[in-house]
Design an enzyme around this catalytic site. Structure first.
Site, PDB file in Angstrom:
ATOM      1  N   ILE A  17       7.689  -2.097   8.392  1.00 43.99           N
ATOM      2  CA  ILE A  17       8.475  -2.764   7.342  1.00 43.99           C
ATOM      3  C   ILE A  17       9.659  -1.877   6.941  1.00 43.99           C
ATOM      4  CG2 ILE A  17       8.425  -3.752   5.012  1.00 43.99           C
ATOM      5  CD1 ILE A  17       5.399  -4.229   5.440  1.00 43.99           C
ATOM      6  N   ASP A  37      10.243  10.209   6.169  1.00 43.97           N
ATOM      7  CA  ASP A  37       9.105   9.719   6.953  1.00 43.97           C
ATOM      8  C   ASP A  37       8.491  10.892   7.715  1.00 43.97           C
ATOM      9  OD1 ASP A  37       8.397   6.596   8.233  1.00 43.97           O
ATOM     10  OD2 ASP A  37       7.540   8.392   9.152  1.00 43.97           O
ATOM     11  N   LEU A  39       6.712  10.626  10.351  1.00 42.72           N
ATOM     12  CA  LEU A  39       6.612  10.260  11.774  1.00 42.72           C
ATOM     13  C   LEU A  39       5.185  10.479  12.285  1.00 42.72           C
ATOM     14  CD1 LEU A  39      10.017  11.525  13.271  1.00 42.72           C
ATOM     15  CD2 LEU A  39       9.433   9.261  12.376  1.00 42.72           C
ATOM     16  N   ILE A  64       5.189  12.903   2.208  1.00 44.22           N
ATOM     17  CA  ILE A  64       5.253  12.587   0.773  1.00 44.22           C
ATOM     18  C   ILE A  64       4.271  13.441  -0.037  1.00 44.22           C
ATOM     19  CG2 ILE A  64       6.156  10.227   0.952  1.00 44.22           C
ATOM     20  CD1 ILE A  64       3.206   9.286   0.484  1.00 44.22           C
ATOM     21  N   THR A 138      -0.172  -4.253  -1.125  1.00 46.14           N
ATOM     22  CA  THR A 138      -0.749  -5.320  -0.313  1.00 46.14           C
ATOM     23  C   THR A 138      -1.586  -6.297  -1.142  1.00 46.14           C
ATOM     24  OG1 THR A 138      -2.425  -5.708   1.390  1.00 46.14           O
ATOM     25  CG2 THR A 138      -2.618  -3.665   0.199  1.00 46.14           C
ATOM     26  N   ASP A 139      -1.714  -7.529  -0.640  1.00 44.30           N
ATOM     27  CA  ASP A 139      -2.608  -8.488  -1.304  1.00 44.30           C
ATOM     28  C   ASP A 139      -4.078  -8.137  -1.073  1.00 44.30           C
ATOM     29  OD1 ASP A 139      -2.794  -9.178   1.380  1.00 44.30           O
ATOM     30  OD2 ASP A 139      -2.346 -11.316   1.101  1.00 44.30           O
ATOM     31  N   GLU A 140      -4.337  -7.192  -0.152  1.00 40.56           N
ATOM     32  CA  GLU A 140      -5.731  -6.843   0.140  1.00 40.56           C
ATOM     33  C   GLU A 140      -6.413  -6.173  -1.053  1.00 40.56           C
ATOM     34  OE1 GLU A 140      -6.560  -5.258   4.027  1.00 40.56           O
ATOM     35  OE2 GLU A 140      -4.710  -6.095   4.834  1.00 40.56           O
ATOM     36  N   TYR A 163      -8.852   1.231   3.294  1.00 44.50           N
ATOM     37  CA  TYR A 163      -7.392   1.031   3.190  1.00 44.50           C
ATOM     38  C   TYR A 163      -7.051   0.342   1.874  1.00 44.50           C
ATOM     39  CZ  TYR A 163      -2.951  -1.470   3.654  1.00 44.50           C
ATOM     40  OH  TYR A 163      -1.707  -1.999   3.410  1.00 44.50           O
ATOM     41  N   ALA A 165      -8.791  -0.075  -0.781  1.00 46.01           N
ATOM     42  CA  ALA A 165      -9.196   0.706  -1.968  1.00 46.01           C
ATOM     43  C   ALA A 165      -8.163   1.800  -2.249  1.00 46.01           C
ATOM     44  CB  ALA A 165     -10.576   1.312  -1.750  1.00 46.01           C
ATOM     45  N   SER A 166      -7.622   2.400  -1.181  1.00 42.79           N
ATOM     46  CA  SER A 166      -6.614   3.457  -1.399  1.00 42.79           C
ATOM     47  C   SER A 166      -5.320   2.853  -1.945  1.00 42.79           C
ATOM     48  CB  SER A 166      -6.365   4.262  -0.119  1.00 42.79           C
ATOM     49  OG  SER A 166      -5.704   3.472   0.856  1.00 42.79           O
ATOM     50  N   LYS A 167      -4.962   1.656  -1.485  1.00 45.30           N
ATOM     51  CA  LYS A 167      -3.748   1.007  -2.010  1.00 45.30           C
ATOM     52  C   LYS A 167      -3.979   0.582  -3.467  1.00 45.30           C
ATOM     53  CE  LYS A 167      -0.349   0.211  -0.143  1.00 45.30           C
ATOM     54  NZ  LYS A 167       0.882   1.013   0.099  1.00 45.30           N
ATOM     55  N   VAL A 219     -10.500 -11.639  19.695  1.00 43.49           N
ATOM     56  CA  VAL A 219     -10.454 -12.271  18.362  1.00 43.49           C
ATOM     57  C   VAL A 219     -11.744 -11.895  17.633  1.00 43.49           C
ATOM     58  CG1 VAL A 219     -10.466 -14.495  17.174  1.00 43.49           C
ATOM     59  CG2 VAL A 219      -8.987 -14.156  19.168  1.00 43.49           C
TER      60      VAL A 219
HETATM   61  P1  NAD Z   1       3.423   1.361   9.079  1.00 44.02           P
HETATM   62  O1  NAD Z   1       2.076   1.966   9.326  1.00 44.02           O
HETATM   63  O2  NAD Z   1       4.086   0.615  10.169  1.00 44.02           O
HETATM   64  O3  NAD Z   1       4.446   2.495   8.604  1.00 44.02           O
HETATM   65  C1  NAD Z   1       4.093   3.494   7.706  1.00 44.02           C
HETATM   66  C2  NAD Z   1       5.154   4.596   7.791  1.00 44.02           C
HETATM   67  O4  NAD Z   1       4.807   5.617   6.843  1.00 44.02           O
HETATM   68  C3  NAD Z   1       5.239   5.263   9.162  1.00 44.02           C
HETATM   69  O5  NAD Z   1       6.584   5.375   9.568  1.00 44.02           O
HETATM   70  C4  NAD Z   1       4.617   6.641   8.936  1.00 44.02           C
HETATM   71  O6  NAD Z   1       5.176   7.637   9.778  1.00 44.02           O
HETATM   72  C5  NAD Z   1       4.951   6.887   7.471  1.00 44.02           C
HETATM   73  N1  NAD Z   1       4.013   7.810   6.840  1.00 44.02           N
HETATM   74  C6  NAD Z   1       2.664   7.797   6.911  1.00 44.02           C
HETATM   75  N2  NAD Z   1       2.155   8.830   6.202  1.00 44.02           N
HETATM   76  C7  NAD Z   1       3.227   9.484   5.652  1.00 44.02           C
HETATM   77  C8  NAD Z   1       3.350  10.608   4.809  1.00 44.02           C
HETATM   78  N3  NAD Z   1       2.268  11.285   4.391  1.00 44.02           N
HETATM   79  N4  NAD Z   1       4.585  10.999   4.423  1.00 44.02           N
HETATM   80  C9  NAD Z   1       5.691  10.333   4.850  1.00 44.02           C
HETATM   81  N5  NAD Z   1       5.627   9.261   5.678  1.00 44.02           N
HETATM   82  C10 NAD Z   1       4.404   8.853   6.067  1.00 44.02           C
HETATM   83  O7  NAD Z   1       3.245   0.463   7.780  1.00 44.02           O
HETATM   84  P2  NAD Z   1       3.971  -0.912   7.398  1.00 44.02           P
HETATM   85  O8  NAD Z   1       3.227  -2.024   8.019  1.00 44.02           O
HETATM   86  O9  NAD Z   1       5.417  -0.757   7.618  1.00 44.02           O
HETATM   87  O10 NAD Z   1       3.667  -0.947   5.838  1.00 44.02           O
HETATM   88  C11 NAD Z   1       4.577  -0.375   4.890  1.00 44.02           C
HETATM   89  C12 NAD Z   1       3.974  -0.507   3.518  1.00 44.02           C
HETATM   90  O11 NAD Z   1       3.759  -1.875   3.220  1.00 44.02           O
HETATM   91  C13 NAD Z   1       2.628   0.191   3.358  1.00 44.02           C
HETATM   92  O12 NAD Z   1       2.579   0.800   2.106  1.00 44.02           O
HETATM   93  C14 NAD Z   1       1.616  -0.924   3.449  1.00 44.02           C
HETATM   94  O13 NAD Z   1       0.466  -0.628   2.698  1.00 44.02           O
HETATM   95  C15 NAD Z   1       2.400  -2.092   2.852  1.00 44.02           C
HETATM   96  N6  NAD Z   1       1.996  -3.409   3.359  1.00 44.02           N
HETATM   97  C16 NAD Z   1       2.075  -3.709   4.683  1.00 44.02           C
HETATM   98  C17 NAD Z   1       1.710  -4.985   5.119  1.00 44.02           C
HETATM   99  C18 NAD Z   1       1.814  -5.386   6.567  1.00 44.02           C
HETATM  100  O14 NAD Z   1       1.459  -6.524   6.890  1.00 44.02           O
HETATM  101  N7  NAD Z   1       2.310  -4.557   7.456  1.00 44.02           N
HETATM  102  C19 NAD Z   1       1.238  -5.927   4.206  1.00 44.02           C
HETATM  103  C20 NAD Z   1       1.152  -5.569   2.861  1.00 44.02           C
HETATM  104  C21 NAD Z   1       1.555  -4.317   2.445  1.00 44.02           C
END
Ligand code: NAD
Length: 357
Positions: A17, A37, A39, A64, A138-140, A163, A165-167, A219
């Site tokens: 995202i 990031d 990475l 972070i 997230t909606d989770e 996951y 629970a942490s969010k 699936v």
């Molecule tokens: P992703 O796993 O594709 O990307 C996460 C990014 O965070 C990666 O680039 C990773 O390198 C970076 N990262 C991880 N740990 C880090 C750290 N300690 N310090 C700095 N960077 C770090 O995730 P995504 O799917 O892009 O999701 C982005 C956000 O949106 C997340 O917070 C996720 O919980 C939330 N979200 C995602 C979805 C989905 O469907 N993908 C849905 C709801 C919410």
């Protein structure tokens, strides 16, 4: 209201995202983006591609959880807002090893909040009021629904996986910083995103790549679990609406209003591939579908009531599921090199998160 020429600190901007958000902002806004990031396996500089040297984009590889680095970034770049996306994000991985999820999603969010608070507290009054800390969640966190009803911003938190629970925990911290310190934080809780640049462990890219390679399309359970699918670019537009017009302390649910069972998603993908990239021999991709043991604690259904953001911030998704999926499949077919590069050898699309019973 945030000045559209502001500097914004984005975390996780090399992930799925985050990288879509960076591309979208540089194309449609005048923001300068400081992209922090770590990475991890999920973050890939190739996802930034054409914008990596953009004059309004600064990429910093870092964690972070590193408070000193965060402090320096706030001091050097003086951001008007934080858009916090960095996280460990894959439920199956959180079942396999929850530790990283606690570290990044909870401790990392805490470190970011503390660094932001230190910076924000010292800002002059007029800049204090316009600062924003937007936490992407997230909606989770709301747990599971039966076959009826929708998650609203008032729904109870009932997370089921490490996951979610942490969010949930990070959401509570972010909200607490608003109530305790008055820091202008906002939270968005969104449904399942899909679109370009998603790491191929998630359902849609996993199925596309497995289908093309003639592998099984696994699936979970009977495939009847339902998710509400949101095209990633629609999500990015929603985040910018919340940043610009959202009220501090508030939560906004974001959903695509496209509920589909997992089996429907995979079947639709198979039909699209039959049309765009037929199998040699002409047999349908559907034949590759297999049903595998369900995920432990697999929530049955998620569905978002997005009426608040629709009514108050005038946002609604532009893509329907069929059009978004077609764009997604086309992107993967055109970017098979990206897919090869992000799978560095340690992850080969094997099943994760199964507990022996
Ligand atoms: P992703 O796993 O594709 O990307 C996460 C990014 O965070 C990666 O680039 C990773 O390198 C970076 N990262 C991880 N740990 C880090 C750290 N300690 N310090 C700095 N960077 C770090 O995730 P995504 O799917 O892009 O999701 C982005 C956000 O949106 C997340 O917070 C996720 O919980 C939330 N979200 C995602 C979805 C989905 O469907 N993908 C849905 C709801 C919410």
């Amino acid at each position: 209201m945030i000045n559209m020429k502001s500097t914004i600190l984005v975390t996780g901007g090399a992930g799925f995202i985050g990288s879509n958000l960076v591309h979208y902002c540089l194309e449609h806004n005048d923001f300068t983006l400081i992209n922090l990031d770590k990475l991890t396996y999920a973050g890939n500089p190739e996802s930034l591609g054409s914008v990596s040297n953009h004059p309004r984009h600064v990429f910093i590889q870092g964690d972070i959880c590193d408070r000193n680095l965060l402090k320096k970034l706030f001091q050097s770049y003086q951001p008007r807002a934080v858009m916090h996306l960095a996280a460990e994000s894959h439920v199956d991985r959180s079942i396999e090893g929850p530790g990283e999820f606690i570290q990044t999603n909870i401790v990392g969010t805490f470190q970011l909040l503390e660094a932001a608070r230190g910076y924000w507290t010292a800002l002059p009054e007029e800049r204090k009021g316009s600062f924003r800390f937007l936490h992407i969640s997230t909606d989770e966190v709301y747990g599971t629904l039966g076959s009826e009803g929708y998650f609203t911003e008032e729904s109870r938190y009932q997370p089921s996986s490490p996951y979610s629970a942490s969010k949930a925990s990070s959401d509570h911290l972010v909200r607490a910083y608003y109530h305790t310190y008055g820091m202008p934080t906002l939270i968005t809780n969104c449904s399942n995103n899909y679109g370009p640049r998603q790491f191929p462990e998630k359902l849609i890219p996993l199925m596309i790549l497995n289908a093309l390679e003639g592998r099984e399309l696994p699936v979970y359970g009977d495939g009847q679990n339902v998710r509400d699918w949101l095209y990633v670019e629609d999500h990015c537009r929603a985040l910018l609406k919340v940043l610009a017009g959202g009220v501090p302390g508030e939560t906004y649910n974001i959903g695509g209003n496209h509920e589909k069972s997992n089996l429907d998603v995979v079947s639709t993908l198979c039909s699209l591939l039959d049309e765009i990239k037929p199998r040699s021999g002409g047999k349908p991709y559907r034949e590759q579908i297999v049903f595998v043991k369900d995920r432990p604690g697999h929530d049955f259904r998620y569905a978002i009531d997005a009426s608040k953001i629709q009514q108050i911030l005038d946002w609604k998704p532009k893509e329907n599921f069929e059009s978004g999926l077609r764009r997604t499949v086309t992107w993967y077919l055109d970017n098979l090199d990206w897919c090869a590069h992000v799978q560095d050898g340690s992850y080969q699309r094997q099943r994760l998160g199964v507990i022996d019973s």
